[in-house]
Design a protein around this motif. Structure first.
Motif, PDB file in Angstrom:
ATOM      1  N   PHE A 167      43.858  35.423  35.333  1.00  0.00           N
ATOM      2  CA  PHE A 167      44.417  34.433  36.047  1.00  0.00           C
ATOM      3  C   PHE A 167      46.244  34.493  35.185  1.00  0.00           C
ATOM      4  O   PHE A 167      46.978  35.210  34.395  1.00  0.00           O
ATOM      5  CB  PHE A 167      44.627  33.579  36.379  1.00  0.00           C
ATOM      6  N   TYR A 204      49.314  32.768  37.273  1.00  0.00           N
ATOM      7  CA  TYR A 204      49.857  31.471  36.957  1.00  0.00           C
ATOM      8  C   TYR A 204      51.844  31.461  37.108  1.00  0.00           C
ATOM      9  O   TYR A 204      52.436  32.111  36.064  1.00  0.00           O
ATOM     10  CB  TYR A 204      49.400  29.891  36.534  1.00  0.00           C
ATOM     11  N   GLN A 222      55.681  29.151  37.427  1.00  0.00           N
ATOM     12  CA  GLN A 222      55.459  27.754  37.019  1.00  0.00           C
ATOM     13  C   GLN A 222      57.201  27.866  37.490  1.00  0.00           C
ATOM     14  O   GLN A 222      57.678  28.007  36.075  1.00  0.00           O
ATOM     15  CB  GLN A 222      55.049  26.770  35.720  1.00  0.00           C
ATOM     16  N   ASN A 242      60.534  21.688  36.647  1.00  0.00           N
ATOM     17  CA  ASN A 242      59.782  20.306  37.559  1.00  0.00           C
ATOM     18  C   ASN A 242      58.719  20.614  38.085  1.00  0.00           C
ATOM     19  O   ASN A 242      58.432  19.840  38.994  1.00  0.00           O
ATOM     20  CB  ASN A 242      60.953  19.635  38.065  1.00  0.00           C
ATOM     21  N   GLN A 243      57.721  21.477  38.315  1.00  0.00           N
ATOM     22  CA  GLN A 243      57.016  21.684  39.324  1.00  0.00           C
ATOM     23  C   GLN A 243      55.485  21.583  38.287  1.00  0.00           C
ATOM     24  O   GLN A 243      55.891  22.417  37.168  1.00  0.00           O
ATOM     25  CB  GLN A 243      56.484  22.623  40.378  1.00  0.00           C
ATOM     26  N   GLY A 244      54.100  21.841  38.994  1.00  0.00           N
ATOM     27  CA  GLY A 244      53.028  22.170  38.593  1.00  0.00           C
ATOM     28  C   GLY A 244      52.821  23.555  38.101  1.00  0.00           C
ATOM     29  O   GLY A 244      53.665  24.143  39.126  1.00  0.00           O
ATOM     30  N   LEU A 245      51.860  24.148  37.783  1.00  0.00           N
ATOM     31  CA  LEU A 245      51.186  25.547  38.087  1.00  0.00           C
ATOM     32  C   LEU A 245      50.763  26.301  39.268  1.00  0.00           C
ATOM     33  O   LEU A 245      50.321  25.439  40.190  1.00  0.00           O
ATOM     34  CB  LEU A 245      50.500  25.996  37.425  1.00  0.00           C
ATOM     35  N   LEU A 281      49.138  29.073  40.803  1.00  0.00           N
ATOM     36  CA  LEU A 281      48.111  30.320  41.603  1.00  0.00           C
ATOM     37  C   LEU A 281      48.681  31.727  41.926  1.00  0.00           C
ATOM     38  O   LEU A 281      48.529  31.683  42.938  1.00  0.00           O
ATOM     39  CB  LEU A 281      46.521  30.405  41.263  1.00  0.00           C
ATOM     40  N   PHE A 292      53.115  31.787  33.299  1.00  0.00           N
ATOM     41  CA  PHE A 292      51.609  31.662  32.436  1.00  0.00           C
ATOM     42  C   PHE A 292      50.418  33.206  32.268  1.00  0.00           C
ATOM     43  O   PHE A 292      49.994  33.013  33.645  1.00  0.00           O
ATOM     44  CB  PHE A 292      51.174  30.702  32.220  1.00  0.00           C
ATOM     45  N   PHE A 305      45.218  29.023  28.124  1.00  0.00           N
ATOM     46  CA  PHE A 305      46.507  29.821  28.626  1.00  0.00           C
ATOM     47  C   PHE A 305      47.568  30.952  27.287  1.00  0.00           C
ATOM     48  O   PHE A 305      47.242  30.464  25.909  1.00  0.00           O
ATOM     49  CB  PHE A 305      47.091  28.579  28.907  1.00  0.00           C
ATOM     50  N   GLY A 306      48.235  32.093  28.021  1.00  0.00           N
ATOM     51  CA  GLY A 306      49.718  31.801  27.022  1.00  0.00           C
ATOM     52  C   GLY A 306      50.267  31.338  26.804  1.00  0.00           C
ATOM     53  O   GLY A 306      50.489  30.624  27.002  1.00  0.00           O
ATOM     54  N   GLN A 307      51.762  31.674  26.002  1.00  0.00           N
ATOM     55  CA  GLN A 307      52.163  31.048  25.725  1.00  0.00           C
ATOM     56  C   GLN A 307      53.364  30.965  26.542  1.00  0.00           C
ATOM     57  O   GLN A 307      54.514  30.435  26.975  1.00  0.00           O
ATOM     58  CB  GLN A 307      53.010  31.566  24.489  1.00  0.00           C
TER      59      GLN A 307
END
Lengths: 113, 117
Positions: free
Chosen positions: A34, A36, A38, A41-44, A46, A90, A103-105
């Motif tokens: 996957f 993602y 971001q 100030n928001q979520g992830l 897809l 991500f 998740f990756g960094q």
């Protein structure tokens, strides 16, 4: 241990240039993959996913990624960057039989005008 | 459809205080996740619920963190007492699929940014 590596914590490209964000995973067993995005100030959200089938996957906002089993990679690309693409990206992996996403960094993408 | 809701969006507390975060998943989603995202890192799974049962809490610091999902809908994550290193964004996600290795797209809430001073 199974892991996900994103090469480059910060990538900067010019508007209109190619975007390439790298992701490699450690496993001989093909996982689900996957990407993602971001925004501040928001979520992830897809962008795209690979589960089975065609190895070139197209996602939202003109992004695509190619699963290369021999290279254990799932790099994200976009032919022409737009200012609105500036965000954190991500890569995430879900191994068959496992319950969770790893998740990756993250890679922060900056677009220069 | 409504997305994953989280509150509060921001919280500042002193170390050794307690704090609680709330999450309401997408309606009908059986699986709920809590992640911790430290600045400069990817999200790390703290706990996963399937309905109101815990599927994975292997990375939850159980001496100070607790979570519950009563009635299999919304969920609360608590930290007591907080430490400086708990400063992070706490993300809640939900999916319609269960575990067992199958694919279930996760939908994320906006997160709660916790600062511990």
């Amino acid at each position: 241990a199974q892991s996900v590596t994103q090469l480059g914590s910060h990538v900067s490209v010019s508007e209109g240039a190619l975007v390439l964000l790298r992701c490699n995973y450690s496993s001989s067993v093909p996982p689900y993959l996957f990407w993602y995005v971001q925004y501040p100030n928001q979520g992830l959200q897809l962008l795209l996913k690979y589960t089975t089938g065609a190895t070139l996957v197209k996602g939202i906002n003109g992004f695509e990624a190619e699963f290369k089993k021999s290279e254990t990679s799932f790099h994200l690309t976009k032919p022409s960057a737009h200012m609105s693409d500036a965000a954190e990206y991500f890569c995430a992996v879900k191994w068959p039989g496992a319950q969770k996403l790893v998740f990756g960094q993250g890679t922060r993408l900056t677009i220069n005008p | 459809e409504a997305g994953v809701a989280q509150s509060p969006r921001y919280k500042i507390i002193e170390k050794r205080q307690s704090v609680a975060f709330w999450c309401n998943p997408i309606s009908g989603h059986a699986t709920l996740y809590w992640y911790q995202q430290i600045l400069g890192q990817g999200p790390k799974l703290l706990i996963q619920f399937q309905n109101n049962g815990v599927v994975d809490d292997s990375q939850l610091p159980k001496d100070r963190f607790s979570a519950e999902r009563l009635k299999g809908v919304d969920s609360t994550l608590k930290i007591q007492p907080a430490k400086l290193e708990d400063s992070a964004v706490y993300l809640c996600a939900s999916s319609s699929a269960g575990g067992g290795g199958g694919f279930g797209e996760q939908y994320f809430g906006p997160g709660t940014r916790l600062t511990v001073t």
